[in-house]
Motif scaffolding. Structure first.
Motif, PDB file in Angstrom:
ATOM      1  N   GLU A  32       3.355   3.564  -2.123  1.00 45.88           N
ATOM      2  CA  GLU A  32       2.866   4.501  -1.111  1.00 45.88           C
ATOM      3  C   GLU A  32       2.316   5.757  -1.783  1.00 45.88           C
ATOM      4  O   GLU A  32       1.292   6.312  -1.365  1.00 45.88           O
ATOM      5  CB  GLU A  32       3.998   4.876  -0.154  1.00 45.88           C
ATOM      6  N   GLU A  33       3.003   6.198  -2.825  1.00 41.72           N
ATOM      7  CA  GLU A  33       2.605   7.428  -3.522  1.00 41.72           C
ATOM      8  C   GLU A  33       1.274   7.256  -4.243  1.00 41.72           C
ATOM      9  O   GLU A  33       0.422   8.170  -4.230  1.00 41.72           O
ATOM     10  CB  GLU A  33       3.699   7.828  -4.510  1.00 41.72           C
ATOM     11  N   ALA A  34       1.068   6.108  -4.877  1.00 39.11           N
ATOM     12  CA  ALA A  34      -0.186   5.865  -5.588  1.00 39.11           C
ATOM     13  C   ALA A  34      -1.360   5.798  -4.616  1.00 39.11           C
ATOM     14  O   ALA A  34      -2.448   6.327  -4.896  1.00 39.11           O
ATOM     15  CB  ALA A  34      -0.088   4.563  -6.384  1.00 39.11           C
ATOM     16  N   LEU A  35      -1.148   5.160  -3.474  1.00 39.71           N
ATOM     17  CA  LEU A  35      -2.200   5.077  -2.462  1.00 39.71           C
ATOM     18  C   LEU A  35      -2.563   6.467  -1.943  1.00 39.71           C
ATOM     19  O   LEU A  35      -3.748   6.814  -1.809  1.00 39.71           O
ATOM     20  CB  LEU A  35      -1.755   4.181  -1.306  1.00 39.71           C
ATOM     21  N   ALA A  36      -1.547   7.260  -1.645  1.00 40.28           N
ATOM     22  CA  ALA A  36      -1.791   8.594  -1.104  1.00 40.28           C
ATOM     23  C   ALA A  36      -2.525   9.474  -2.113  1.00 40.28           C
ATOM     24  O   ALA A  36      -3.468  10.191  -1.767  1.00 40.28           O
ATOM     25  CB  ALA A  36      -0.471   9.238  -0.689  1.00 40.28           C
ATOM     26  N   GLN A  37      -2.090   9.427  -3.360  1.00 36.84           N
ATOM     27  CA  GLN A  37      -2.713  10.254  -4.397  1.00 36.84           C
ATOM     28  C   GLN A  37      -4.165   9.852  -4.625  1.00 36.84           C
ATOM     29  O   GLN A  37      -5.028  10.699  -4.878  1.00 36.84           O
ATOM     30  CB  GLN A  37      -1.926  10.140  -5.697  1.00 36.84           C
ATOM     31  N   ALA A  38      -4.447   8.543  -4.520  1.00 40.31           N
ATOM     32  CA  ALA A  38      -5.805   8.052  -4.755  1.00 40.31           C
ATOM     33  C   ALA A  38      -6.687   8.160  -3.524  1.00 40.31           C
ATOM     34  O   ALA A  38      -7.904   8.003  -3.609  1.00 40.31           O
ATOM     35  CB  ALA A  38      -5.750   6.598  -5.217  1.00 40.31           C
ATOM     36  N   GLY A  39      -6.080   8.408  -2.358  1.00 42.31           N
ATOM     37  CA  GLY A  39      -6.855   8.459  -1.132  1.00 42.31           C
ATOM     38  C   GLY A  39      -7.359   7.098  -0.695  1.00 42.31           C
ATOM     39  O   GLY A  39      -8.415   6.987  -0.062  1.00 42.31           O
ATOM     40  N   VAL A  40      -6.609   6.056  -1.025  1.00 42.09           N
ATOM     41  CA  VAL A  40      -6.985   4.689  -0.667  1.00 42.09           C
ATOM     42  C   VAL A  40      -6.187   4.260   0.560  1.00 42.09           C
ATOM     43  O   VAL A  40      -4.964   4.446   0.621  1.00 42.09           O
ATOM     44  CB  VAL A  40      -6.710   3.721  -1.840  1.00 42.09           C
ATOM     45  N   ASN A  41      -6.860   3.677   1.527  1.00 39.84           N
ATOM     46  CA  ASN A  41      -6.233   3.236   2.774  1.00 39.84           C
ATOM     47  C   ASN A  41      -5.603   1.861   2.573  1.00 39.84           C
ATOM     48  O   ASN A  41      -6.276   0.836   2.657  1.00 39.84           O
ATOM     49  CB  ASN A  41      -7.272   3.191   3.894  1.00 39.84           C
ATOM     50  N   GLY A  42      -4.300   1.857   2.309  1.00 36.83           N
ATOM     51  CA  GLY A  42      -3.614   0.600   2.027  1.00 36.83           C
ATOM     52  C   GLY A  42      -3.596  -0.349   3.202  1.00 36.83           C
ATOM     53  O   GLY A  42      -3.719  -1.568   3.032  1.00 36.83           O
TER      54      GLY A  42
END
Length: 445
Positions: free
Chosen positions: A162-172
């Motif tokens: 979840e943290e990597a997605l949020a930091q990258a701004g990628v919609n998981g």
């Protein structure tokens, strides 16, 4: 030898076939399984099974002591490819052939020759209709006959947090919709980060486009090929910028068990791609991440929302086998919990349905255990994974809608024909035209 000649030669063996065949007669009733099958079984392994050959033989001696198993003695199984092909075409060859998709350029086309026996009656007799994963078996099925039997498989999965997605701004959540959605999100990420790849894997999409999209590019019954789907073009165009990051030379391919943990934790990528090793290794990396972040699984869905399974190990019994019950007994050893949960096979997923939960149980038992991250040399404690993570894993495996053999003809051919486009040497239209011409000629042979 042409496919027509091969088919004719195999049909000529129909009088001596104990299973399957080319004739139009109704199949004879399948007799009950003998309590103790006897006879000699000649087995051709590949490097996969050679790795745990002694375990296979030990299990066979315990389960079927009357079987005389003779393993091929080729130091390198690849040296036997031409010999095996010739023997099979002339009605000879081993009684059990492992991983036939590695012996033939296109196992899907080879199945149409009826060179292998139909194992479906034996599967249903000894395992019922769901003892072996009914969503994976269709990979080796043609015209209602089971010519090749999957043994283990993998699913294309992305691991992230979840943290990597949020930091990258990628919609998981959007990534879970389809492979195209994943590529679109990756393209946006690359634009924001000066072409930093969102994925860490080699090879990734290029080799598996047709199988991941789940579109009917090749029709082996009608002998047609069609790559004109707009989704295919969209996927290829979206993937092109990632090609230089994705295809590495063999000498660069160095893997360690906790690569996914390291790449995601250090933000070297947003996702780690698991085309292979979607068993033990996937859970190890998720557990390592769980000590600090919240792991997430992102399945690569086809256009219809279903997921793909790629057969890793498989086996077939040639139609000319003189003692099919003995050969089948050997395959039942390969389908036993002892071998499906063997130390080598736990890295993949088992076709024996009852063993899938064993992968989850093993992961749960390892929580709290230390594991070395080999690049840094640090000790990582494998943390417990949430029930939600395991439930998502179950949901994905229960929604398989597409199957293929690893390195299918469609995948290898599209990669080869599209490389000039990926490298900027030719236009998409030019490569597509050559791809379709090549595939149509091939399918018509």
């Amino acid at each position: 030898m042409s496919q027509a000649v091969l088919r004719k030669s195999i049909c000529g063996l129909a009088a001596v076939l104990a299973l399957g065949g080319c004739g139009g007669k109704a199949p004879a009733p399948v007799p009950e399984a003998p309590e103790s099958p006897e006879g000699t079984v000649r087995v051709q392994l590949t490097s996969y099974q050679q790795t745990y050959q002694e375990d296979i033989l030990a299990a066979c001696r315990e389960q079927f002591p009357s079987l005389d198993v003779q393993i091929s003695q080729d130091e390198r199984w690849t040296d036997a490819i031409d010999t095996i092909r010739t023997e099979l075409m002339s009605g000879g060859g081993p009684d059990v052939l492992f991983d036939p998709h590695l012996f033939f350029e296109d196992i899907d086309k080879t199945m149409n020759t009826r060179v292998f026996a139909d194992l479906l009656p034996l599967v249903e007799r000894d395992f019922g209709t769901d003892g072996l994963n009914p969503r994976v078996l269709p990979a080796g099925r043609r015209d209602g006959k089971q010519y090749v039997l999957p043994l283990t498989y993998n699913m294309p999965l992305l691991l992230t947090t979840e943290e990597a997605l949020a930091q990258a701004g990628v919609n998981g959540e959007r990534c879970k919709e389809s492979q195209l959605a994943i590529l679109e999100e990756a393209a946006r990420y690359a634009e924001r980060t000066e072409n930093t790849p969102a994925f860490y894997s080699s090879p990734f999409f290029a080799l598996y486009f047709p199988d991941l999209l789940g579109l009917p590019f090749l029709d082996y019954e009608k002998r047609t090929a069609d790559f004109s789907f707009p989704e295919y073009r969209q996927a290829v165009e979206l993937y092109k910028p990632f090609y230089p990051f994705d295809i590495l030379e063999d000498d660069d391919m160095i893997f360690t068990p906790l690569d996914g943990y390291r790449h995601i934790k250090n933000r070297e990528a947003v996702f780690e791609c698991y085309n292979f090793n979607t068993g033990e290794e996937l859970f190890w990396n998720a557990s390592a991440l769980a000590g600090e972040e919240h792991p997430q699984l992102v399945p690569m869905a086809a256009q219809d929302g279903k997921y793909s399974a790629w057969v890793y190990q498989s086996a077939a019994i040639p139609a000319s086998c003189k003692n099919p019950e003995a050969a089948w007994a050997f395959l039942k050893v390969m389908l036993s919990p002892e071998i499906q949960n063997n130390w080598y096979n736990v890295r993949n997923l088992p076709v024996l349905s009852s063993c899938l939960e064993d992968r989850i149980s093993a992961s749960q038992k390892e929580a709290g255990e230390p594991m070395e991250e080999m690049v840094s040399g640090s000790q990582i404690i494998l943390a417990p994974l949430s029930d939600a993570f395991y439930q998502e894993f179950r949901r994905i495996t229960e929604n398989i809608g597409h199957t293929a053999f690893t390195y299918s003809y469609a995948s290898t051919t599209t990669l080869r024909q599209m490389e000039p486009y990926y490298k900027g040497e030719r236009s998409f239209e030019s490569c597509l035209e050559e791809l379709e011409n090549t595939a149509m000629i091939y399918m018509s042979e």
